[in-house]
Scaffold this motif. Structure first.
Motif, PDB file in Angstrom:
ATOM      1  N   GLY A  82       0.790  -1.225   0.000  1.00  0.00           N
ATOM      2  CA  GLY A  82       0.000   0.000   0.000  1.00  0.00           C
ATOM      3  C   GLY A  82       0.821   1.272   0.000  1.00  0.00           C
ATOM      4  O   GLY A  82       0.267   2.357  -0.076  1.00  0.00           O
ATOM      5  N   LEU A  83       2.140   1.146   0.096  1.00  0.00           N
ATOM      6  CA  LEU A  83       2.995   2.327   0.089  1.00  0.00           C
ATOM      7  C   LEU A  83       3.614   2.518  -1.287  1.00  0.00           C
ATOM      8  O   LEU A  83       3.946   1.552  -1.960  1.00  0.00           O
ATOM      9  CB  LEU A  83       4.124   2.179   1.115  1.00  0.00           C
ATOM     10  CG  LEU A  83       3.703   2.052   2.569  1.00  0.00           C
ATOM     11  CD1 LEU A  83       4.915   1.785   3.440  1.00  0.00           C
ATOM     12  CD2 LEU A  83       2.995   3.313   3.032  1.00  0.00           C
ATOM     13  N   GLU A  84       3.732   3.743  -1.689  1.00  0.00           N
ATOM     14  CA  GLU A  84       4.414   4.036  -2.942  1.00  0.00           C
ATOM     15  C   GLU A  84       5.848   4.421  -2.622  1.00  0.00           C
ATOM     16  O   GLU A  84       6.097   5.386  -1.902  1.00  0.00           O
ATOM     17  CB  GLU A  84       3.702   5.149  -3.697  1.00  0.00           C
ATOM     18  CG  GLU A  84       2.386   4.702  -4.272  1.00  0.00           C
ATOM     19  CD  GLU A  84       1.831   5.684  -5.280  1.00  0.00           C
ATOM     20  OE1 GLU A  84       2.411   6.773  -5.443  1.00  0.00           O
ATOM     21  OE2 GLU A  84       0.821   5.354  -5.896  1.00  0.00           O
ATOM     22  N   LEU A  85       6.775   3.651  -3.154  1.00  0.00           N
ATOM     23  CA  LEU A  85       8.188   3.869  -2.894  1.00  0.00           C
ATOM     24  C   LEU A  85       8.847   4.599  -4.049  1.00  0.00           C
ATOM     25  O   LEU A  85       8.464   4.428  -5.201  1.00  0.00           O
ATOM     26  CB  LEU A  85       8.891   2.523  -2.692  1.00  0.00           C
ATOM     27  CG  LEU A  85       8.292   1.604  -1.643  1.00  0.00           C
ATOM     28  CD1 LEU A  85       9.028   0.280  -1.642  1.00  0.00           C
ATOM     29  CD2 LEU A  85       8.347   2.240  -0.276  1.00  0.00           C
ATOM     30  N   ASN A  86       9.840   5.388  -3.735  1.00  0.00           N
ATOM     31  CA  ASN A  86      10.659   6.046  -4.739  1.00  0.00           C
ATOM     32  C   ASN A  86      12.046   5.432  -4.673  1.00  0.00           C
ATOM     33  O   ASN A  86      12.611   5.279  -3.594  1.00  0.00           O
ATOM     34  CB  ASN A  86      10.730   7.549  -4.491  1.00  0.00           C
ATOM     35  CG  ASN A  86       9.367   8.189  -4.612  1.00  0.00           C
ATOM     36  OD1 ASN A  86       8.575   7.826  -5.477  1.00  0.00           O
ATOM     37  ND2 ASN A  86       9.076   9.119  -3.728  1.00  0.00           N
ATOM     38  N   ALA A 100      12.965   5.375  -0.763  1.00  0.00           N
ATOM     39  CA  ALA A 100      12.330   6.310   0.157  1.00  0.00           C
ATOM     40  C   ALA A 100      10.821   6.175   0.104  1.00  0.00           C
ATOM     41  O   ALA A 100      10.236   5.917  -0.946  1.00  0.00           O
ATOM     42  CB  ALA A 100      12.731   7.736  -0.188  1.00  0.00           C
ATOM     43  N   TYR A 101      10.210   6.338   1.263  1.00  0.00           N
ATOM     44  CA  TYR A 101       8.758   6.468   1.370  1.00  0.00           C
ATOM     45  C   TYR A 101       8.481   7.342   2.574  1.00  0.00           C
ATOM     46  O   TYR A 101       9.059   7.159   3.651  1.00  0.00           O
ATOM     47  CB  TYR A 101       8.051   5.116   1.470  1.00  0.00           C
ATOM     48  CG  TYR A 101       8.294   4.372   2.755  1.00  0.00           C
ATOM     49  CD1 TYR A 101       7.392   4.466   3.819  1.00  0.00           C
ATOM     50  CD2 TYR A 101       9.417   3.595   2.922  1.00  0.00           C
ATOM     51  CE1 TYR A 101       7.621   3.794   5.002  1.00  0.00           C
ATOM     52  CE2 TYR A 101       9.652   2.911   4.097  1.00  0.00           C
ATOM     53  CZ  TYR A 101       8.749   3.018   5.140  1.00  0.00           C
ATOM     54  OH  TYR A 101       8.993   2.358   6.309  1.00  0.00           O
ATOM     55  N   GLY A 102       7.635   8.333   2.371  1.00  0.00           N
ATOM     56  CA  GLY A 102       7.377   9.282   3.456  1.00  0.00           C
ATOM     57  C   GLY A 102       8.687   9.902   3.909  1.00  0.00           C
ATOM     58  O   GLY A 102       9.495  10.343   3.099  1.00  0.00           O
ATOM     59  N   ASP A 103       8.931   9.885   5.218  1.00  0.00           N
ATOM     60  CA  ASP A 103      10.187  10.437   5.741  1.00  0.00           C
ATOM     61  C   ASP A 103      11.225   9.353   6.027  1.00  0.00           C
ATOM     62  O   ASP A 103      12.255   9.620   6.628  1.00  0.00           O
ATOM     63  CB  ASP A 103       9.918  11.277   6.993  1.00  0.00           C
ATOM     64  CG  ASP A 103       9.296  10.460   8.117  1.00  0.00           C
ATOM     65  OD1 ASP A 103       8.927   9.298   7.887  1.00  0.00           O
ATOM     66  OD2 ASP A 103       9.185  10.996   9.232  1.00  0.00           O
ATOM     67  N   GLN A 104      10.961   8.125   5.598  1.00  0.00           N
ATOM     68  CA  GLN A 104      11.894   7.007   5.777  1.00  0.00           C
ATOM     69  C   GLN A 104      12.757   6.836   4.532  1.00  0.00           C
ATOM     70  O   GLN A 104      12.244   6.856   3.415  1.00  0.00           O
ATOM     71  CB  GLN A 104      11.131   5.707   6.034  1.00  0.00           C
ATOM     72  CG  GLN A 104      10.225   5.749   7.248  1.00  0.00           C
ATOM     73  CD  GLN A 104      11.020   5.835   8.536  1.00  0.00           C
ATOM     74  OE1 GLN A 104      12.012   5.143   8.713  1.00  0.00           O
ATOM     75  NE2 GLN A 104      10.574   6.707   9.432  1.00  0.00           N
ATOM     76  N   VAL A 105      14.058   6.656   4.730  1.00  0.00           N
ATOM     77  CA  VAL A 105      14.989   6.465   3.622  1.00  0.00           C
ATOM     78  C   VAL A 105      15.922   5.307   3.958  1.00  0.00           C
ATOM     79  O   VAL A 105      16.479   5.251   5.055  1.00  0.00           O
ATOM     80  CB  VAL A 105      15.832   7.729   3.358  1.00  0.00           C
ATOM     81  CG1 VAL A 105      16.836   7.489   2.245  1.00  0.00           C
ATOM     82  CG2 VAL A 105      14.930   8.900   3.015  1.00  0.00           C
TER      83      VAL A 105
END
Length: 75
Positions: free
Chosen positions: A19-23, A62-67
């Motif tokens: 459900g998370l979109e990752l970069n 990265a997703y949100g503020d997590q890298v």
């Protein structure tokens, strides 16, 4: 990241991020952004690196503020 070292492709195992979109970014040793993919959401994704020169790269997910970062060697 597998395989590592890679020659033409590497895969990211991104299970647990449903459900998370990752970069995803691939950064060369001299700090240049050489690949960027946005909105990755599958359990395992393959990335073509056949056009990149042999060397050491940094993969940044990265997703949100997590890298998360990992080293990738391309032969």
């Amino acid at each position: 990241v597998m395989p590592n070292p890679a020659t033409t492709q590497f895969n990211l195992d991104i299970q647990g991020f449903d459900g998370l979109e990752l970069n995803v970014e691939v950064i060369s040793a001299d700090g240049k952004l050489v690949m960027e993919r946005q909105g990755i959401s599958s359990d395992m994704r393959g990335f073509d690196v056949s056009d990149l020169r042999a060397g050491i790269y940094m993969i940044k997910v990265a997703y949100g503020d997590q890298v998360y970062t990992n080293r990738l060697v391309i032969e």
